[in-house]
Write a protein that holds these residues in place. Structure first.
Motif, PDB file in Angstrom:
ATOM      1  N   ALA A 520       0.852  -1.191   0.000  1.00  0.00           N
ATOM      2  CA  ALA A 520       0.000   0.000   0.000  1.00  0.00           C
ATOM      3  C   ALA A 520       0.888   1.241   0.000  1.00  0.00           C
ATOM      4  O   ALA A 520       2.002   1.242   0.539  1.00  0.00           O
ATOM      5  N   LEU A 521       0.387   2.288  -0.635  1.00  0.00           N
ATOM      6  CA  LEU A 521       1.056   3.591  -0.638  1.00  0.00           C
ATOM      7  C   LEU A 521       0.215   4.544   0.209  1.00  0.00           C
ATOM      8  O   LEU A 521      -0.989   4.674   0.005  1.00  0.00           O
ATOM      9  N   ILE A 522       0.855   5.229   1.176  1.00  0.00           N
ATOM     10  CA  ILE A 522       0.152   6.116   2.105  1.00  0.00           C
ATOM     11  C   ILE A 522       0.704   7.536   1.940  1.00  0.00           C
ATOM     12  O   ILE A 522       1.914   7.761   2.041  1.00  0.00           O
ATOM     13  N   ILE A 523      -0.200   8.492   1.672  1.00  0.00           N
ATOM     14  CA  ILE A 523       0.160   9.914   1.577  1.00  0.00           C
ATOM     15  C   ILE A 523      -0.499  10.622   2.755  1.00  0.00           C
ATOM     16  O   ILE A 523      -1.700  10.451   3.006  1.00  0.00           O
ATOM     17  N   VAL A 524       0.280  11.418   3.490  1.00  0.00           N
ATOM     18  CA  VAL A 524      -0.227  12.086   4.686  1.00  0.00           C
ATOM     19  C   VAL A 524       0.050  13.588   4.595  1.00  0.00           C
ATOM     20  O   VAL A 524       1.032  14.012   3.994  1.00  0.00           O
ATOM     21  N   ILE A 554      -4.757   6.242   1.379  1.00  0.00           N
ATOM     22  CA  ILE A 554      -4.161   4.897   1.288  1.00  0.00           C
ATOM     23  C   ILE A 554      -4.519   4.298  -0.058  1.00  0.00           C
ATOM     24  O   ILE A 554      -5.700   4.071  -0.365  1.00  0.00           O
ATOM     25  N   TYR A 555      -3.485   4.052  -0.897  1.00  0.00           N
ATOM     26  CA  TYR A 555      -3.653   3.440  -2.214  1.00  0.00           C
ATOM     27  C   TYR A 555      -3.390   1.938  -2.088  1.00  0.00           C
ATOM     28  O   TYR A 555      -2.359   1.525  -1.536  1.00  0.00           O
ATOM     29  N   THR A 562      -4.449  -3.272 -12.461  1.00  0.00           N
ATOM     30  CA  THR A 562      -4.892  -2.289 -13.460  1.00  0.00           C
ATOM     31  C   THR A 562      -5.697  -1.151 -12.838  1.00  0.00           C
ATOM     32  O   THR A 562      -5.890  -0.117 -13.470  1.00  0.00           O
ATOM     33  N   THR A 563      -6.158  -1.345 -11.613  1.00  0.00           N
ATOM     34  CA  THR A 563      -6.975  -0.326 -10.941  1.00  0.00           C
ATOM     35  C   THR A 563      -6.482  -0.160  -9.508  1.00  0.00           C
ATOM     36  O   THR A 563      -6.097  -1.135  -8.864  1.00  0.00           O
ATOM     37  N   LEU A 564      -6.525   1.072  -9.038  1.00  0.00           N
ATOM     38  CA  LEU A 564      -6.133   1.385  -7.664  1.00  0.00           C
ATOM     39  C   LEU A 564      -7.351   1.887  -6.906  1.00  0.00           C
ATOM     40  O   LEU A 564      -8.131   2.682  -7.426  1.00  0.00           O
ATOM     41  N   GLN A 565      -7.494   1.405  -5.677  1.00  0.00           N
ATOM     42  CA  GLN A 565      -8.548   1.925  -4.800  1.00  0.00           C
ATOM     43  C   GLN A 565      -7.916   2.881  -3.794  1.00  0.00           C
ATOM     44  O   GLN A 565      -6.857   2.610  -3.243  1.00  0.00           O
ATOM     45  N   VAL A 566      -8.594   4.022  -3.570  1.00  0.00           N
ATOM     46  CA  VAL A 566      -8.077   5.035  -2.662  1.00  0.00           C
ATOM     47  C   VAL A 566      -9.064   5.193  -1.505  1.00  0.00           C
ATOM     48  O   VAL A 566     -10.261   5.386  -1.716  1.00  0.00           O
ATOM     49  N   TRP A 600       3.393  -4.603   3.400  1.00  0.00           N
ATOM     50  CA  TRP A 600       4.372  -3.529   3.418  1.00  0.00           C
ATOM     51  C   TRP A 600       3.709  -2.220   2.970  1.00  0.00           C
ATOM     52  O   TRP A 600       2.683  -2.239   2.286  1.00  0.00           O
ATOM     53  N   VAL A 601       4.308  -1.105   3.368  1.00  0.00           N
ATOM     54  CA  VAL A 601       3.767   0.211   3.013  1.00  0.00           C
ATOM     55  C   VAL A 601       4.918   1.140   2.641  1.00  0.00           C
ATOM     56  O   VAL A 601       6.061   0.951   3.062  1.00  0.00           O
ATOM     57  N   VAL A 602       4.573   2.146   1.822  1.00  0.00           N
ATOM     58  CA  VAL A 602       5.492   3.229   1.463  1.00  0.00           C
ATOM     59  C   VAL A 602       4.773   4.540   1.784  1.00  0.00           C
ATOM     60  O   VAL A 602       3.593   4.694   1.448  1.00  0.00           O
TER      61      VAL A 602
END
Length: 850
Positions: A520-524, A554-555, A562-566, A600-602
Motif C-alpha cells: 500500500a502507498l500512504i500519503i499524509v 491509502i492506495y 490495473t486499478t487502484l482503490q483510494v 508492506w507500506v510506502v
C-alpha cells in the motif's frame, strides 16, 4: 452661489466676553465674496458652531471651540480628526490632504459656508448691530457697537488680553490728546465717527421706531379693549396660531361664529391669507404633504428629500417637527436617487435550480482527481476558492528561486555582454550571437528542459551538462571572472530547482507503479486552513486555532494491477500539536480500518517538522512488531516543488465546507465538518484524541538520504539518535470515534541517478550557509561603530567602513578575502545596533538598582 454643499448643524452662540471682548477682532470675519469698496460687513464666529460639508463624496465637519479667548477650529472626517488650529483653512486642509493623499489647500471660510446667503443670514438673525470694518491711512478700524453715553468718551487699552489703561473725556479729540499717540489723526477720524457708514448707523439709532412686537404688546391690546367696551365679541375660528382676528357687534354672535367656523372647516377660509406670508404657506403645504404620506422610502423620506439638503437641521425640525434620523435618511435618499425622485430599482436576479442529473455530472467532474488538482493552502480573496499554484505576487507570478537565480542571473549576464561589447571590438562582433544564445538558453531552462527531462517508471532520470560561459569569459577582464563563476553557480542552482520539481513530482507515479496486492502507498498531510474565509470572519470562537485536521490517503492495488482503490481518512481533533505522536496516532486509527491489511507500506509526505523528524521515523521502525507491516521507505517532498493527490483532496474539502456554509449551515464544532465532507468519494471522517505517553529515551538505527534513489545513504547511529529521541517509543492508543462510511468508492487507473541537483550539494538556498565575518574584522567594525556614538561627525556608513577595511588590506593588517561585502556590513550594523542598545539598557538598569 455657494462653492460647496454645506449644512449648518448647530448655529452656536455669541458670547459677550469673546465676540465683544479684548480678542473680539478674532471672532469676526468678512465674507469671501464681499467686495464692498467703502467698508466690509463682518460675520460672527459663534462658539460651538458646527457645519458639515461634502467634498468628493466625503463629509467634513468643522467645529469652533474656545482656545485662550480666541477661536479654535477642529475638523472631523470619519476616523480622522485634526488638532486645534488657529484657522479653519489649516484645519480642513490637514484632514483633506490625509483623506485623499494630495497637497490641495482649501479655503476654510468657503468650506464652512460663509458664501452661503442662507447660513450668513442665520448667523446675523439675533444681532442688534452688525459690526463692520474700514480703512484709514495705515490703519484698519472695526466698529463693533454704537452706544450713547451722554457725550462722554471712554477709551480702554488692553495688553495680552488684560485691561491696562482707561481714559475719559468730553469728546474724542480731548481723549486722544490725553493718550498721546497717533497725533496725525483727529479723535473723530481715529474712532470712525467721520465714516459714512458710522454716520448712517448713528442716525438710524437716533430715529424713533416701533417694532411689531411693541405694537402687539401695546397698541393691539388697546384696540382689543376698545372693541370689548363697544360691545364687540371675538369670533375668530383659527385659535391663537393666526395673527388675524374676527370681531362682531351682533346681538347673537354665535351665528356669525358658527358660519366662520363652517367656512374654515370647508377650506374656504384660511388662517394665513395667500398674499400675506408665502414662507409660512410653503411650510404649511409641505407639512400637509408629509402628513398625507406613509413612512418609508416611497413616503415621508422621499417627500422630505426634496428640501433635506437645502435647509439645515434646526430649520426643518422647527418647521416640520421631524426627527434628526428622518432628515439624515432623507439626505441619504437624495444623494442616491435625487431629490424627490423615484427610488432606483435593484436589479432582479433570477436563480434557476439545476436538474438532479446536471448536479451529479458537475459533482462527479470536480471529485475526479484527474480533472482537478488544486492547492489547499491558498484561496482567492474575492471568490474564496482554492488557487491552482502558490507564487509570490510581487514577483510577477514567479517563485522566489526562479526570480533570483533564474531571471535575475540572465539579466545580469545580458548587461555584462552589452557593456563589454561596447569596449571590445571582437566581442562587439559576437554580441548578437551571444545575446541570442543567452535568450535561447533562458527559454530552454524555463520551458523545454522540463519537457525533455524524463523520469522512468522506477523513478530514475538522466541529464546532460548544458551551461558553458567560457566564450564570454575570454573577452572580459580577469577581475570579473569571479562574478561569472557566481552567475554560473546561480544558473546551476536554478537548473537544480527545475530538475527537482520534475523529479519529485514524478515520484508519486513511480511509487504507484511498484504497488501490488501485498502493499500500500500512504500519503499524509495536515490541512492548515479548515474554514472558508467567510466562515473565519464570522466565527468569533476561532475554530481553526483550537482544532487540527489530518488527512491520510491509502492506495491499494485491485483487479490484476490495473486499478487502484483510494481510501481517504480525515481525523479532526482538539489537540492542535502537529507533532510525531499525533501523526502516529492518526496512522494507527487509519491502518486498523484497512481490511485486508498490507504486508508492506510506502509513505509520501512533505518535509514539514511534523514528519521530517527522528521521533516519527523511529516509531515507523516498530510497525513490524506492532502491526506486522513492514515500512519500506518514507519519501519527503519539497513543499514548494512538488504536488500530490492529497492537495486535490484538501481542495475538495475546502469546496465542500464552503458550499456547506453558503447553504446556511454553521461550522461551530468538529461534527459539523464531518457533516460537510461526508459526501466526498472514498472519504471516512472521525474524531481523534491522542493519548500522549511519558517515558524514558529509547534509541535505534536509521538510514536516510536527501532524494529518493539519489545520493549516499547516511547511517544515524544510536549515539546520534540518542540526542534526537526524547521519549520512550510506545504504540499509540488514541481515542477514535466511529469512522463514517463513504457514500461511494474512489478508484483511479494504475498510472536518473546523479547527485548534482541535491540541495545538500548546492551553494545557495541554505539558511546560514554563507561566509561569516571573522572576529578580528568584527573588532575593527565595532571600533568604527562606537566612534560615531562618541562624536556624530565621525559616524561611519557601511561604504566608509568597507573603504577603511580595504586600506587595512593595503597596509597588510588584513587579508583581502577577509573583507566582507558592503551589504554584509550593512546587515551587521543593523544587528549590532540592536545588541548595543540592549547592552546599554542592561548596564543602566543594573546601575540604577545598585
Amino acid at each position: 452661489m455657494s462653492k460647496y454643499k454645506v449644512s449648518l448643524v448647530f448655529r452656536g452662540e455669541i458670547i459677550e466676553n469673546l465676540n465683544y471682548g479684548p480678542c473680539a477682532r478674532a471672532w469676526w470675519v468678512a465674507c469671501p465674496n464681499d467686495n464692498n469698496a467703502t467698508y466690509t460687513p463682518l460675520y460672527p464666529l459663534c462658539l460651538g458652531i458646527k457645519t458639515i460639508t461634502t467634498i468628493n463624496s466625503r463629509d467634513f465637519m468643522i467645529t469652533i471651540i474656545q482656545n485662550n479667548l480666541k477661536p479654535g477650529f477642529l475638523c472631523h472626517s470619519e476616523s480622522l480628526q485634526s488638532k486645534i488650529c488657529k484657522s479653519s483653512s489649516k484645519a480642513i486642509t490637514s484632514i483633506y490632504q490625509l483623506a485623499f493623499s494630495t497637497k490641495t489647500k482649501l479655503d476654510g471660510l468657503l468650506v464652512m459656508g460663509f458664501d452661503n446667503l442662507e447660513i450668513c443670514n442665520l448667523l446675523l438673525s439675533d444681532l442688534y448691530f452688525r459690526p463692520f470694518s474700514f480703512k484709514i491711512p495705515n490703519l484698519n478700524l472695526i466698529i463693533f457697537e454704537i452706544e450713547f453715553t451722554n457725550n462722554k468718551v471712554i477709551v480702554k487699552i488692553y495688553q495680552n488680553s488684560q485691561e491696562k489703561y482707561t481714559f475719559h473725556g468730553a469728546n474724542p479729540n480731548v481723549v486722544l490728546n490725553e493718550i498721546g499717540i497717533l497725533a496725525q489723526f483727529t479723535g473723530s477720524t481715529l474712532f470712525g465717527l467721520e465714516h459714512e457708514q458710522t454716520k448712517l448707523s448713528i442716525e438710524k439709532e437716533q430715529t424713533s421706531h416701533c417694532t411689531v412686537e411693541d405694537w402687539q404688546n401695546r397698541e393691539l391690546r388697546a384696540w382689543k379693549a376698545l372693541l370689548r367696551h363697544t360691545g364687540c365679541s371675538n369670533i375668530t375660528p383659527f385659535g391663537k396660531k393666526s395673527k388675524f382676528e374676527f370681531w362682531t357687534r351682533s346681538k347673537d354672535p354665535t351665528k356669525d361664529e358658527a358660519m366662520l367656523k363652517y367656512l374654515y372647516e370647508c377650506k374656504f377660509l384660511q388662517s394665513v391669507p395667500a398674499n400675506h406670508n408665502k414662507t409660512d404657506q410653503f411650510w404649511s403645504a409641505f407639512q400637509d404633504a408629509l402628513d398625507s404620506n406613509i413612512r418609508g422610502n416611497d413616503g415621508k423620506r422621499r417627500i422630505l428629500s426634496i428640501i433635506a439638503d437645502r435647509f439645515h437641521y434646526d430649520t426643518i425640525k422647527e418647521k416640520l417637527s421631524v426627527s434628526n434620523d428622518l432628515i439624515t435618511e432623507a439626505r441619504h435618499y437624495a444623494r442616491i436617487n435625487g431629490p424627490g425622485c423615484v427610488q432606483l430599482e435593484k436589479p432582479k436576479i433570477t436563480i434557476k435550480k439545476l436538474t438532479r442529473e446536471k448536479e451529479e455530472q458537475i459533482e462527479s467532474f470536480f471529485q475526479d482527481k484527474a480533472n482537478v488538482i488544486m492547492s489547499s493552502y491558498k484561496t482567492d480573496s474575492a471568490t474564496g476558492l482554492p488557487e491552482n499554484d502558490i507564487y509570490k505576487e510581487d514577483l510577477g507570478g514567479l517563485c522566489s528561486i526562479c526570480n533570483m537565480y533564474g531571471y535575475e542571473s540572465f539579466d545580469e549576464l545580458q548587461k555584462l555582454i552589452l557593456h563589454y561589447a561596447s569596449l571590445d571590438h571582437q566581442l562587439n562582433n559576437d554580441k548578437e550571437r551571444l545575446l541570442t544564445e543567452c535568450n535561447n538558453l533562458q527559454r530552454y531552462l524555463k520551458k523545454d528542459y522540463e519537457n525533455e527531462l524524463k523520469v522512468d517508471s522506477c523513478g530514475y532520470t538522466k541529464h546532460n551538462t548544458c551551461i558553458n560561459h567560457s566564450q564570454i569569459q575570454e573577452h572580459i577582464p580577469s577581475d570579473l571572472h569571479n562574478k561569472l563563476s557566481v552567475l554560473k553557480e546561480y544558473l546551476l542552482y536554478y537548473l537544480a530547482h527545475q530538475t527537482r520539481k520534475v523529479y519529485l513530482n514524478a515520484q508519486l507515479n513511480a511509487q504507484l507503479g511498484e504497488l501490488n496486492e501485498m502493499g500500500a502507498l500512504i500519503i499524509v498531510d495536515y490541512k492548515m486552513k479548515i474554514l472558508p474565509k467567510s466562515a473565519r470572519e464570522t466565527n468569533k470562537t476561532s475554530l481553526e486555532k483550537r482544532m487540527a485536521l489530518h488527512s491520510i490517503l491509502i492506495y491499494t492495488s485491485l483487479y490484476n494491477n490495473t486499478t487502484l482503490q483510494v481510501r481517504a481518512f480525515d481525523h479532526w481533533s482538539t489537540d492542535t500539536r502537529q507533532d510525531a505522536w499525533f501523526t502516529a496516532s492518526s496512522l494507527n486509527a487509519a491502518i486498523s480500518e484497512i481490511d485486508p491489511q498490507p504486508e508492506w507500506v510506502v509513505f509520501i509526505s512533505d518535509n514539514g517538522p511534523h514528519y521530517y523528524k527522528a521521533d516519527l521515523m523511529l516509531i515507523m521502525g516498530r510497525w513490524k512488531e506492532w502491526y506486522n507491516i513492514y515500512v519500506r521507505k518514507w519519501t519527503f517532498l519539497e513543499a514548494e516543488e512538488a504536488k500530490t493527490t492529497i492537495d486535490s483532496h484538501h481542495a475538495q474539502i475546502s469546496h465542500a465546507i464552503n458550499r456547506h456554509v453558503c447553504l446556511g449551515f454553521n461550522i461551530a464544532q468538529g461534527s459539523d465538518i464531518e457533516l460537510a465532507i461526508e459526501g466526498i468519494c472514498g472519504t471516512s471522517v472521525a474524531h481523534l484524541e491522542p493519548e500522549r505517553p511519558k517515558g524514558k529515551k529509547q534509541v535505534n538505527t536509521l538510514p536516510a538520504r536527501a532524494i529518493p534513489n539519489i545520493g549516499e545513504w547516511n547511517e544515524f547511529t544510536p549515539a546520534k539518535l540518542e540526542k534526537l529521541q526524547k521519549k520512550d517509543i510506545q504504540k499509540p492508543n488514541p481515542q477514535v470515534s466511529q469512522h463514517s462510511v463513504p457514500k461511494s468508492p474512489w478508484f483511479v487507473p494504475m498510472p536518473h541517478k546523479s547527485s548534482w541537483a541535491l540541495k545538500e550539494n548546492q551553494k545557495f538556498g541554505k539558511r546560514g550557509g554563507g561566509k561569516r565575518i571573522s572576529k578580528h574584522v568584527i573588532t575593527y567594525l565595532e571600533g568604527y561603530f562606537l566612534a560615531g556614538n562618541i562624536n556624530k561627525s565621525d559616524r561611519y556608513t557601511a561604504e566608509e567602513m568597507h573603504t577603511e577595511l580595504l586600506e587595512l588590506v593595503k597596509t597588510g593588517n588584513l587579508e583581502e578575502s577577509d573583507v566582507p561585502k558592503v551589504s554584509t556590513i550593512q546587515n551587521w550594523i543593523g544587528r549590532y545596533a540592536t545588541q548595543h542598545k540592549q547592552k546599554i539598557a542592561l548596564v543602566s538598569q543594573c546601575s540604577i538598582f545598585q
